[in-house]
Design a protein around this motif. Structure first.
Motif, short mmCIF file in Angstrom:
data_model
loop_
_atom_site.label_atom_id
_atom_site.label_comp_id
_atom_site.label_asym_id
_atom_site.label_seq_id
_atom_site.Cartn_x
_atom_site.Cartn_y
_atom_site.Cartn_z
N SER A 226 -5.16 34.18 59.28
CA SER A 226 -6.07 35.23 59.72
C SER A 226 -5.66 35.79 61.08
O SER A 226 -5.59 37.01 61.27
N ASN A 229 -2.22 37.54 60.82
CA ASN A 229 -2.33 38.80 60.09
C ASN A 229 -2.86 39.91 60.99
O ASN A 229 -2.44 41.07 60.88
N LYS A 230 -3.80 39.57 61.87
CA LYS A 230 -4.32 40.56 62.82
C LYS A 230 -3.23 41.01 63.78
O LYS A 230 -3.09 42.19 64.09
N LYS A 231 -2.44 40.03 64.26
CA LYS A 231 -1.33 40.35 65.16
C LYS A 231 -0.30 41.23 64.45
O LYS A 231 0.25 42.16 65.03
N SER A 234 -1.43 44.79 64.42
CA SER A 234 -1.27 45.48 65.70
C SER A 234 0.19 45.81 65.98
O SER A 234 0.52 46.87 66.52
#
Length: 243
Positions: A226, A229-231, A234
């Motif tokens: 999680s 995946n956010k990184k 970005s």
């Protein structure tokens, strides 16, 4: 002193002899005349073109196109690596970073890596340069022979942001590791689950701890996936803006 210098040159001598032997074996079982004609045609091209530079490089070093490995000489000239043992290993380090992870590339690089530990820092620099460059693993002489070498080199080498590339690579590795963690954790939990309903105390205790370990492994993988995946999102957004 002379003895020490001779010892230090031994690895490069071994690499040189190995390469010459490999080329000799390939040439014995190939139609060399065909490749000599290709070089003659390349030599007729305009000065400064990649084809002309390849021909001049081969002629000046008294070499021929290696049958089946024509693109190898293209990369030597395009990337400005000389026809020497050390530069051969350096070019393979570049190409591995560039995405050309083949059996010959890995074999040649590992061979040089083991024999030339004093060049490891240089090899790492070439690897990073390959990461930061446009992919050329599929380039062929007939496609790019008429383009100017200087223009192609400027367009290819170091055309990417190395820090962004490294972050992207590490992010992919982290995502794969997270998925593996979830997969192993989930498998462990499913395997132990039937034993948790057993009336036998030994089965219950024996399966309980592995089940808990699998649950922790799965949860850690999920959390890592999680966050990573956010990184990744970005980084992709930044890359899109940059282009």
């Amino acid at each position: 002193m002379k003895y020490i210098k001779s010892i230090s040159r031994l690895p490069q001598l071994i690499i040189t002899l190995s390469f010459h032997l490999s080329v000799w074996i390939i040439e014995r079982f190939s139609n060399v005349k065909k490749y000599e004609e290709i070089v003659d045609k390349l030599n007729e091209l305009e000065r400064g073109t990649l084809g002309k530079d390849i021909a001049e490089c081969l002629i000046s070093n008294k070499l021929r196109l290696v049958p089946g490995y024509e693109s190898h000489d293209l990369k030597h000239v395009l990337l400005d690596y000389k026809m020497t043992p050390v530069d051969e290993i350096r070019m393979q380090a570049f190409m591995i970073g560039n995405g050309n992870i083949s059996v010959p590339s890995l074999a040649i690089f590992l061979y040089g890596f083991l024999l030339l530990p004093n060049k490891w820092r240089i090899f790492y620099g070439d690897f990073k340069q390959g990461l930061a460059s446009q992919s050329i693993k599929s380039w062929q002489i007939e496609q790019y022979s008429k383009y100017y070498t200087a223009d192609l080199r400027k367009r290819v080498v170091g055309s990417k942001n190395i820090e962004l590339v490294m972050k992207t690579k590490l992010t992919k590795i982290a995502l794969i590791t997270s998925c593996m963690s979830m997969l192993l954790g989930g498998f462990g939990m499913l395997y132990c689950l039937p034993y948790l309903f057993s009336p036998v105390l030994e089965d219950l205790v024996g399966a309980g701890f592995p089940f808990l370990g699998g649950a922790i492994l799965f949860a850690a993988g999920l959390l890592s996936f999680s966050v990573t995946n956010k990184k990744s999102g970005s980084i992709n957004a930044y890359e899109t803006v940059g282009t």
